[in-house]
Write a protein that holds these residues in place. Structure first.
Motif, short mmCIF file in Angstrom:
data_model
loop_
_atom_site.label_atom_id
_atom_site.label_comp_id
_atom_site.label_asym_id
_atom_site.label_seq_id
_atom_site.Cartn_x
_atom_site.Cartn_y
_atom_site.Cartn_z
N PHE A 17 43.46 36.05 49.23
CA PHE A 17 42.42 35.70 48.26
C PHE A 17 42.07 36.87 47.36
O PHE A 17 41.23 36.78 46.51
N GLY A 18 42.74 37.99 47.55
CA GLY A 18 42.46 39.17 46.74
C GLY A 18 43.24 39.17 45.45
O GLY A 18 42.74 38.78 44.42
N THR A 19 44.48 39.61 45.49
CA THR A 19 45.29 39.67 44.28
C THR A 19 46.62 38.99 44.52
O THR A 19 47.07 38.84 45.65
N SER A 20 47.25 38.59 43.45
CA SER A 20 48.52 37.89 43.57
C SER A 20 49.33 38.08 42.32
O SER A 20 48.80 38.08 41.23
N SER A 21 50.64 38.22 42.49
CA SER A 21 51.49 38.38 41.33
C SER A 21 51.57 37.10 40.51
O SER A 21 52.04 37.12 39.39
N VAL A 22 51.09 35.98 41.04
CA VAL A 22 51.08 34.74 40.29
C VAL A 22 50.19 34.87 39.06
O VAL A 22 50.46 34.32 38.01
N PHE A 23 49.10 35.63 39.18
CA PHE A 23 48.11 35.74 38.10
C PHE A 23 48.22 37.03 37.31
O PHE A 23 47.48 37.25 36.38
N PRO B 98 30.68 33.14 37.68
CA PRO B 98 31.15 32.86 36.32
C PRO B 98 31.33 34.10 35.44
O PRO B 98 32.24 34.14 34.62
N ALA B 99 30.49 35.10 35.59
CA ALA B 99 30.60 36.29 34.73
C ALA B 99 31.96 36.96 34.86
O ALA B 99 32.45 37.56 33.91
N TRP B 100 32.59 36.84 36.03
CA TRP B 100 33.89 37.47 36.28
C TRP B 100 35.05 36.55 35.92
O TRP B 100 36.19 36.99 35.83
N ALA B 101 34.77 35.26 35.71
CA ALA B 101 35.84 34.30 35.50
C ALA B 101 35.85 33.66 34.11
O ALA B 101 36.84 33.08 33.71
N THR B 102 34.74 33.76 33.39
CA THR B 102 34.63 33.08 32.11
C THR B 102 34.14 34.04 31.04
O THR B 102 33.06 34.61 31.20
N PRO B 103 34.87 34.22 29.96
CA PRO B 103 36.19 33.67 29.72
C PRO B 103 37.23 34.37 30.61
O PRO B 103 37.07 35.52 30.98
N ASN B 104 38.29 33.64 30.90
CA ASN B 104 39.33 34.17 31.78
C ASN B 104 40.46 34.78 30.95
O ASN B 104 41.60 34.34 30.99
N ASN B 105 40.09 35.81 30.19
CA ASN B 105 41.07 36.53 29.38
C ASN B 105 40.56 37.95 29.13
O ASN B 105 39.46 38.31 29.58
N ASN B 106 41.34 38.74 28.43
CA ASN B 106 41.00 40.16 28.23
C ASN B 106 39.75 40.40 27.40
O ASN B 106 39.28 41.54 27.32
N SER B 107 39.19 39.37 26.78
CA SER B 107 37.94 39.57 26.05
C SER B 107 36.76 39.78 27.00
O SER B 107 35.70 40.23 26.59
N SER C 209 43.55 36.86 42.07
CA SER C 209 44.03 35.49 42.31
C SER C 209 42.90 34.48 42.23
O SER C 209 43.15 33.31 41.91
N ALA C 210 41.67 34.88 42.49
CA ALA C 210 40.55 33.97 42.36
C ALA C 210 40.25 33.79 40.87
O ALA C 210 40.12 34.76 40.14
N VAL C 211 40.18 32.55 40.44
CA VAL C 211 39.90 32.22 39.04
C VAL C 211 38.67 31.32 39.00
O VAL C 211 38.12 30.96 40.04
N LEU D 6 37.10 28.85 45.31
CA LEU D 6 36.09 28.94 46.36
C LEU D 6 36.60 29.79 47.51
O LEU D 6 37.78 29.75 47.83
N VAL D 7 35.69 30.53 48.14
CA VAL D 7 36.04 31.20 49.38
C VAL D 7 36.29 30.08 50.40
O VAL D 7 35.44 29.22 50.59
N PRO D 8 37.44 30.08 51.04
CA PRO D 8 37.75 29.00 52.00
C PRO D 8 36.73 28.94 53.13
O PRO D 8 36.32 29.98 53.67
N ASN D 9 36.32 27.73 53.50
CA ASN D 9 35.36 27.54 54.58
C ASN D 9 35.83 28.21 55.87
O ASN D 9 35.02 28.71 56.64
#
Length: 197
Positions: free
Chosen positions: A27-33, A167-176, A185-187, A191-194
Motif C-alpha cells: 500500500f506504499g509505493t508501486s511501479s504501476v503508478f 483529498p489534499a494528497w490525491a486531488t488533483p492527482n498530477n504534478n500541479s 500507489s494509493a490514489v 482505502l486502507v484495507p479493513n
C-alpha cells in the motif's frame, strides 16, 4: 504507569505495527503508478555541518488530515512546492525534495544494491530516527515558507470514515499538486484495507 497511559501506548504501538503492515502489503509505493527508484544516494557532505541548536518555539500539535482547513492545505502545498523546487534549482541543497527522500531511503534500508545505511525498521532505532527526521523536515518546510508554525498533518485512518487517502494528497492527482506523488500507489478513493485496520 496508569492504566489509561498503558492503553494509549498500546494503541500507539499497534498503529505503528499496522503502518508497517501497510507498506509490506504494497500500500506504499508501486511501479504501476510511477518509477520507484531501486536504490538511493547516500549522504552528501558538500559543506561543513552546521551545529544544531534547539529552537525555543512552543511544541504545536499536528492535525489530523481530515480536519485541515483550506489555509492549512495551502500552507502545506506551498512548503512542498518550495521543497520540490530546490531539487531542480539547487540540487546540492540538502533541504530539497530528492535529498530529503534520499536521507530517508538511505537510513531505511537504501535499496537493493547493498550500499546503504543500516535498516532501522524493526529495531529500537525506528522511533528516535524518524522522530528526529520529522522534526527537521517540519522545520525545513517552515523555513522555506517563512512560517515556523507549520506542522505536518497525519492521516487519521484509524477512524473508519477517514480510511480513504486524504483529498489534499490525491486531488488533483498530477504534478500541479505538490502533495501528490506519482510513486504513491494509493490514489484518490484508495482505502486502507479493513484487514490492516
Amino acid at each position: 504507569m496508569s492504566n489509561s497511559f498503558n492503553e494509549t501506548r498500546r494503541q500507539f504501538l499497534k498503529h505503528v505495527a499496522q503502518v508497517g503492515a501497510l507498506g509490506a502489503a504494497g500500500f506504499g509505493t508501486s511501479s504501476v503508478f510511477g518509477v520507484e527508484p531501486q536504490n538511493c544516494a547516500g549522504p552528501k557532505h558538500l559543506t561543513r555541518p552546521v551545529k544544531w541548536t534547539p529552537d525555543i518555539n512552543p511544541i504545536l500539535p499536528r492535525l489530523p488530515a481530515s480536519t485541515l482547513s483550506g489555509a492549512d492545505v495551502t500552507k502545506l502545498r506551498s512548503a512542498y512546492a518550495a521543497l520540490r523546487l530546490l531539487t531542480t534549482s539547487d540540487p546540492n541543497d540538502p533541504r530539497g525534495w530528492l535529498q530529503q527522500g534520499d536521507k530517508h531511503c538511505w537510513n531505511c534500508g537504501g535499496g537493493l544494491d547493498g550500499q546503504a545505511g543500516e535498516e532501522i525498521h524493526g529495531s529500537w532505532l525506528f522511533f528516535p530516527w524518524h522522530r528526529a527526521y520529522l522534526y527537521f523536515h517540519e522545520r525545513i518546510l517552515g523555513t522555506l515558507i517563512n512560517d515556523k508554525s507549520l506542522r505536518l498533518a497525519y492521516w487519521d485512518w484509524d477512524n473508519a470514515a477517514h480510511r480513504a487517502l486524504p483529498p489534499a494528497w490525491a486531488t488533483p492527482n498530477n504534478n500541479s499538486n505538490p502533495l501528490w506523488d506519482a510513486n504513491r500507489s494509493a490514489v484518490a478513493g484508495s482505502l486502507v484495507p479493513n484487514s490492516l485496520v
